[in-house]
Design a protein around this motif. Structure first.
Motif, PDB file in Angstrom:
ATOM      1  N   ASP A  47     -10.619   4.150  -0.396  1.00 29.59           N
ATOM      2  CA  ASP A  47     -10.387   2.984  -1.114  1.00 29.59           C
ATOM      3  C   ASP A  47     -11.456   3.001  -2.291  1.00 29.59           C
ATOM      4  O   ASP A  47     -12.734   3.039  -2.091  1.00 29.59           O
ATOM      5  CB  ASP A  47     -10.399   1.919  -0.288  1.00 29.59           C
ATOM      6  N   ARG A  67      -4.875   5.307 -11.887  1.00 29.49           N
ATOM      7  CA  ARG A  67      -3.861   4.494 -11.399  1.00 29.49           C
ATOM      8  C   ARG A  67      -2.424   5.397 -11.010  1.00 29.49           C
ATOM      9  O   ARG A  67      -1.847   4.869 -10.224  1.00 29.49           O
ATOM     10  CB  ARG A  67      -3.625   3.681 -12.465  1.00 29.49           C
ATOM     11  N   VAL A  70      -2.732   6.141  -7.339  1.00 35.85           N
ATOM     12  CA  VAL A  70      -2.740   5.264  -6.128  1.00 35.85           C
ATOM     13  C   VAL A  70      -1.570   5.300  -5.365  1.00 35.85           C
ATOM     14  O   VAL A  70      -0.396   5.384  -5.643  1.00 35.85           O
ATOM     15  CB  VAL A  70      -2.770   3.787  -6.773  1.00 35.85           C
ATOM     16  N   GLU A  72       0.883   3.346  -3.196  1.00 34.56           N
ATOM     17  CA  GLU A  72       1.057   1.774  -3.062  1.00 34.56           C
ATOM     18  C   GLU A  72       1.290   1.334  -1.381  1.00 34.56           C
ATOM     19  O   GLU A  72       1.958   2.139  -0.666  1.00 34.56           O
ATOM     20  CB  GLU A  72       2.613   1.595  -3.844  1.00 34.56           C
ATOM     21  N   GLN A  75      -2.964  -0.797   1.076  1.00 35.41           N
ATOM     22  CA  GLN A  75      -4.156  -1.586   1.202  1.00 35.41           C
ATOM     23  C   GLN A  75      -3.827  -2.545   2.484  1.00 35.41           C
ATOM     24  O   GLN A  75      -4.597  -3.442   2.752  1.00 35.41           O
ATOM     25  CB  GLN A  75      -4.655  -2.524   0.185  1.00 35.41           C
ATOM     26  N   ASP A  92      -0.102  -5.567   2.128  1.00 30.00           N
ATOM     27  CA  ASP A  92      -0.647  -5.186   0.727  1.00 30.00           C
ATOM     28  C   ASP A  92       0.366  -5.872  -0.345  1.00 30.00           C
ATOM     29  O   ASP A  92       1.273  -5.437  -0.227  1.00 30.00           O
ATOM     30  CB  ASP A  92      -0.528  -3.542   0.647  1.00 30.00           C
ATOM     31  N   PRO A  99      -7.661  -0.077  -4.168  1.00 30.99           N
ATOM     32  CA  PRO A  99      -6.582   0.807  -3.928  1.00 30.99           C
ATOM     33  C   PRO A  99      -6.981   2.194  -3.199  1.00 30.99           C
ATOM     34  O   PRO A  99      -7.944   2.625  -3.702  1.00 30.99           O
ATOM     35  CB  PRO A  99      -6.036   0.850  -5.257  1.00 30.99           C
TER      36      PRO A  99
END
Length: 378
Positions: A47, A67, A70, A72, A75, A92, A99
């Motif tokens: 993270d 980005r 990441v 999705e 989190q 999340d 992220p």
């Protein structure tokens, strides 16, 4: 700067430093012991925090690329009691500041951002010595040497550069983790998959804990923590995977079966990882022409900050060198004066956490609180 920077270690911190230096037109060479980028697995999920790791990537000009890596939904956080009772189930919603990415993909992104030939693979350091006037000689296992006017040890817990600055050595924290993987979890391990959820799961009791993440391709990656002396683990035969998992699982007798399945149903042999740390306030007197970053400088028990701090170290050192192109010592002094208190704060927290203290100030509970409040304004 008229001379290049020699970096030992192609981990996240060393590569971030090389990238920031490249942006500022400062040549750097990274020497790495591993023979190639794919020589070994690079670990699991990380993270990347908005207050350190992401700042480092911004300094490296790689925010957009980051980005794109990441995952999705990762989190999400679940906190369970050993009997399987869900204490917290936090979804999340896309607004969190931590992220998750795969470590190997993050490292490859940094490698791809550097000019060809920046990293010299298969260069295992056997020692280093001071020559005077800020110069140092690094010796490699194959007998080769390099002399440099600026040496940076980014070579981890057992740094070969650290002895130039400090006599400190890592000591066992009193805790080890056993690492396991469950593949195709939704189909092959549905109960464990449901317990972990879509992101991370934490189950903590004094001296015993399980941390698990859902990685790419429906993989569950678990860290089973036990606070025991190293002799206790020596008595476990990790060359016999079935016997080892059975012995570790005994320590979690009475825990819900969907949790102990993260131990007993592992699709890979369990891997023992003893946890070591340097003194929480580790620092050194300024020695011309050499410094440390990441675990080489401030190894601590895992608390979610290690990779982030290493990258921030690399970025801050790179920026300091760029800001003082004619005064390397001023740059190193500025970097260390900021790095020491930053790393001491994180190391102090991690050191207490490793002891599994069961007091009013419970570090694991503090960590959980930090994770559950990650979407609050700073």
């Amino acid at each position: 700067m008229s001379t290049g920077v020699t970096i030992i270690g192609a981990g996240l911190g060393g590569l971030t430093l090389a990238r920031v230096l490249h942006i500022h037109g400062i040549p750097a060479t990274v020497h790495e012991a591993e023979p190639s980028p794919a020589a070994r697995p690079q670990g699991g999920m990380l993270d990347i925090h908005d207050y350190n790791g992401q700042l480092a990537l911004e300094a490296a000009g790689l925010t957009d690329e980051f980005r794109g890596l990441v995952l999705e939904g990762r989190q999400a956080l679940r906190i369970l009691d050993p009997d399987g009772t869900v204490l917290l189930d936090k979804a999340d919603d896309g607004t969190g500041g931590r992220p998750e990415v795969q470590r190997g993909e993050l490292r490859q992104m940094l490698l791809d951002s550097l000019p060809a030939g920046t990293v010299r693979w298969g260069h295992k350091v056997s020692g280093a010595r001071t020559l005077g006037d800020g110069r140092h000689e690094v010796t490699f296992a194959d007998g080769g040497t390099v002399v440099t006017g600026l040496l940076v040890g980014a070579d981890g817990a057992w740094s070969r550069v650290r002895p130039l600055l400090s006599t400190a050595t890592p000591e066992y924290t009193g805790k080890s983790v056993v690492e396991t993987y469950l593949f195709d979890a939704g189909i092959r391990h549905p109960a464990a998959a449901k317990a972990v959820g879509g992101g991370s799961m934490i189950v903590h009791t004094p001296g015993r804990e399980i941390f698990a993440h859902r990685e790419k391709d429906d993989t569950l990656h678990a860290y089973v923590g036990l606070s025991e002396p190293q002799e206790w683990f020596t008595a476990v035969d990790f060359t016999d995977a079935a016997a080892a998992t059975a012995r570790i699982a005994e320590e979690f007798d009475g825990w819900a079966p969907e949790l102990t399945a993260l131990i007993t149903d592992t699709d890979t042999p369990p891997v023992l990882r003893p946890l070591y740390a340097l003194p929480a306030e580790h620092r050194w007197d300024r020695v011309p022409g050499v410094t440390l970053l990441g675990d080489a400088a401030h190894l601590s028990a895992p608390n979610g900050e290690g990779a982030n701090l290493a990258m921030l170290d690399g970025a801050e050192l790179g920026k300091a060198l760029a800001a003082h192109p004619d005064d390397t010592e001023a740059a190193l002094t500025a970097y260390e004066q900021a790095m020491f208190p930053r790393s001491t704060e994180a190391a102090t927290f991690a050191g207490a956490e490793a002891q599994g203290t069961d007091t009013d100030h419970d570090p694991i509970r503090d960590l959980i609180t930090a994770l559950t409040r990650q979407d609050e304004p700073r």
